[in-house]
Scaffold this motif. Structure first.
Motif, mmCIF file in Angstrom:
data_model
loop_
_atom_site.group_PDB
_atom_site.id
_atom_site.type_symbol
_atom_site.label_atom_id
_atom_site.label_comp_id
_atom_site.label_asym_id
_atom_site.label_seq_id
_atom_site.Cartn_x
_atom_site.Cartn_y
_atom_site.Cartn_z
ATOM 1 N N PRO A 291 0.864 -1.395 0.049
ATOM 2 C CA PRO A 291 -0.190 0.448 -0.242
ATOM 3 C C PRO A 291 0.632 1.167 -0.063
ATOM 4 O O PRO A 291 2.180 1.338 0.981
ATOM 5 C CB PRO A 291 -0.569 -0.309 1.561
ATOM 6 C CG PRO A 291 -0.770 -1.349 1.435
ATOM 7 C CD PRO A 291 0.925 -2.166 1.547
ATOM 8 N N LYS A 292 0.294 2.292 -0.699
ATOM 9 C CA LYS A 292 1.029 3.480 -1.256
ATOM 10 C C LYS A 292 1.419 4.275 0.692
ATOM 11 O O LYS A 292 2.519 4.694 0.935
ATOM 12 C CB LYS A 292 0.209 4.323 -1.766
ATOM 13 C CG LYS A 292 0.917 5.426 -2.297
ATOM 14 C CD LYS A 292 0.393 6.338 -3.339
ATOM 15 C CE LYS A 292 1.481 6.398 -4.674
ATOM 16 N NZ LYS A 292 0.240 7.468 -5.559
ATOM 17 N N GLU A 293 0.846 4.347 1.473
ATOM 18 C CA GLU A 293 0.679 4.684 2.882
ATOM 19 C C GLU A 293 1.643 3.605 4.050
ATOM 20 O O GLU A 293 2.256 4.579 4.475
ATOM 21 C CB GLU A 293 -0.359 4.886 3.676
ATOM 22 C CG GLU A 293 -1.114 3.257 3.975
ATOM 23 C CD GLU A 293 -1.988 3.040 2.874
ATOM 24 O OE1 GLU A 293 -3.106 2.320 3.198
ATOM 25 O OE2 GLU A 293 -2.555 3.285 1.893
ATOM 26 N N ASN A 294 2.257 2.491 3.252
ATOM 27 C CA ASN A 294 3.314 1.783 3.905
ATOM 28 C C ASN A 294 4.576 2.107 2.745
ATOM 29 O O ASN A 294 5.630 0.972 3.494
ATOM 30 C CB ASN A 294 3.293 0.242 4.224
ATOM 31 C CG ASN A 294 1.253 0.073 5.334
ATOM 32 O OD1 ASN A 294 1.448 1.020 5.306
ATOM 33 N ND2 ASN A 294 0.732 -1.074 5.036
ATOM 34 N N HIS A 295 4.848 2.718 1.803
ATOM 35 C CA HIS A 295 6.069 2.685 0.937
ATOM 36 C C HIS A 295 6.265 3.489 0.871
ATOM 37 O O HIS A 295 6.394 4.790 1.766
ATOM 38 C CB HIS A 295 5.411 2.504 0.096
ATOM 39 C CG HIS A 295 6.968 2.699 -1.607
ATOM 40 N ND1 HIS A 295 7.490 1.650 -1.953
ATOM 41 C CD2 HIS A 295 7.396 3.685 -1.927
ATOM 42 C CE1 HIS A 295 8.725 1.931 -2.478
ATOM 43 N NE2 HIS A 295 8.511 3.234 -2.816
ATOM 44 N N VAL A 296 7.908 3.172 1.658
ATOM 45 C CA VAL A 296 9.096 3.854 1.727
ATOM 46 C C VAL A 296 10.191 4.739 0.260
ATOM 47 O O VAL A 296 10.700 3.250 -0.030
ATOM 48 C CB VAL A 296 10.134 3.876 3.378
ATOM 49 C CG1 VAL A 296 10.707 4.922 3.291
ATOM 50 C CG2 VAL A 296 8.904 3.839 3.897
ATOM 51 N N ALA A 297 10.632 5.246 -0.244
ATOM 52 C CA ALA A 297 10.187 5.606 -1.582
ATOM 53 C C ALA A 297 12.641 5.147 -0.829
ATOM 54 O O ALA A 297 12.349 5.772 -0.471
ATOM 55 C CB ALA A 297 10.541 6.814 -2.405
ATOM 56 N N GLY A 298 12.937 4.592 -2.324
ATOM 57 C CA GLY A 298 14.265 4.352 -1.975
ATOM 58 C C GLY A 298 14.865 5.615 -1.935
ATOM 59 O O GLY A 298 14.665 6.646 -1.872
ATOM 60 N N ASN A 299 16.056 5.257 -2.388
ATOM 61 C CA ASN A 299 17.027 6.101 -3.016
ATOM 62 C C ASN A 299 16.435 7.435 -4.167
ATOM 63 O O ASN A 299 15.861 6.534 -5.495
ATOM 64 C CB ASN A 299 18.316 5.800 -3.698
ATOM 65 C CG ASN A 299 19.224 4.893 -2.257
ATOM 66 O OD1 ASN A 299 19.565 5.224 -1.188
ATOM 67 N ND2 ASN A 299 19.927 3.751 -3.058
ATOM 68 N N LYS A 300 16.926 8.369 -4.026
ATOM 69 C CA LYS A 300 15.950 9.307 -5.083
ATOM 70 C C LYS A 300 17.156 9.332 -6.322
ATOM 71 O O LYS A 300 18.374 9.035 -6.342
ATOM 72 C CB LYS A 300 16.795 10.938 -4.931
ATOM 73 C CG LYS A 300 16.055 11.608 -5.665
ATOM 74 C CD LYS A 300 16.258 13.256 -4.995
ATOM 75 C CE LYS A 300 15.752 13.754 -6.132
ATOM 76 N NZ LYS A 300 15.050 15.241 -5.927
ATOM 77 N N ARG A 301 16.321 9.158 -7.263
ATOM 78 C CA ARG A 301 16.922 9.124 -8.788
ATOM 79 C C ARG A 301 16.598 9.472 -10.091
ATOM 80 O O ARG A 301 15.894 10.456 -9.657
ATOM 81 C CB ARG A 301 16.682 7.752 -9.378
ATOM 82 C CG ARG A 301 16.638 6.166 -8.642
ATOM 83 C CD ARG A 301 18.231 5.404 -8.771
ATOM 84 N NE ARG A 301 17.837 4.698 -7.935
ATOM 85 C CZ ARG A 301 18.869 4.468 -7.191
ATOM 86 N NH1 ARG A 301 20.415 5.241 -7.182
ATOM 87 N NH2 ARG A 301 19.320 2.831 -6.060
ATOM 88 N N ASP A 302 18.036 9.712 -10.990
ATOM 89 C CA ASP A 302 16.968 10.700 -11.675
ATOM 90 C C ASP A 302 16.582 10.187 -13.350
ATOM 91 O O ASP A 302 17.751 8.964 -13.285
ATOM 92 C CB ASP A 302 18.370 11.828 -11.428
ATOM 93 C CG ASP A 302 20.169 11.873 -12.215
ATOM 94 O OD1 ASP A 302 19.751 10.469 -12.541
ATOM 95 O OD2 ASP A 302 20.495 12.762 -11.680
ATOM 96 N N TRP A 303 17.226 10.108 -14.631
ATOM 97 C CA TRP A 303 17.301 9.988 -16.285
ATOM 98 C C TRP A 303 18.233 9.137 -15.859
ATOM 99 O O TRP A 303 18.508 8.209 -16.550
ATOM 100 C CB TRP A 303 16.537 10.046 -17.088
ATOM 101 C CG TRP A 303 16.987 11.676 -17.449
ATOM 102 C CD1 TRP A 303 16.984 13.367 -17.087
ATOM 103 C CD2 TRP A 303 18.001 11.735 -18.425
ATOM 104 N NE1 TRP A 303 18.206 13.507 -17.875
ATOM 105 C CE2 TRP A 303 19.018 12.409 -18.729
ATOM 106 C CE3 TRP A 303 18.792 10.177 -19.148
ATOM 107 C CZ2 TRP A 303 19.440 12.787 -19.554
ATOM 108 C CZ3 TRP A 303 19.667 10.913 -20.341
ATOM 109 C CH2 TRP A 303 20.661 11.815 -19.624
#
Length: 156
Positions: A67-79
């Protein structure tokens, strides 16, 4: 001559994103995303910036079943970071393909070329000519089959 400290102009929002560590899960998700969009890579399997930018957005979304509310995004990426990872994945795939084609070597997903003491000298001579294969002496690469499928989908 003394080294200069980096200035704030060199530390923009995208700085460091290209060299950030990738987890196995992130690599798997990038490969899966590119596999779904393999036609965008064309015959040369060269994805455009737009495809990598869309992959960045995909990586920020929670994996399937989370679920979106339980998701912690990983490292910030760029293209560019996604493009660099794609290039490295293709290099690893090529290295493993070459190892697998060599007479006398076997390949195991977990153990790589599985080089024991009896083959150590031969392996050392082999990787001296091909340094990109060195990491696979006794370690596999879990993404090989997915990359193989993706790269062959481009040809088909």
């Amino acid at each position: 001559m003394a080294k200069r400290k980096s200035t704030s102009a060199n530390t923009g929002a995208g700085a460091g994103a290209s060299s950030a560590h990738w987890t196995d899960e992130e690599t798997t998700r990038l490969i899966q995303y590119l596999a779904l969009h393999h036609t965008e890579g064309g015959d040369g399997i060269n994805f455009k910036q737009a495809t990598f930018a869309a992959a960045v957005a995909h990586l920020l979304e929670p994996p399937e079943g989370i679920p979106k509310e339980n998701h912690v995004a990983g490292n910030k990426r760029d293209w560019q970071s996604c493009k660099n990872k794609w290039i490295m994945c293709k290099k690893k795939h090529a290295a493993i393909t070459e190892i697998k084609s060599q007479s006398g070597f076997s390949w195991d997903e977990e153990l790589g070329a599985n080089i024991g003491p009896a083959d150590a000298a031969w392996w050392t001579a082999f990787v001296n000519a091909r340094p990109d294969m060195k990491p696979f002496r006794n370690k596999g690469w879990k993404h090989f089959d997915d990359m193989d499928d993706l790269l062959h989908a481009q040809i088909a």
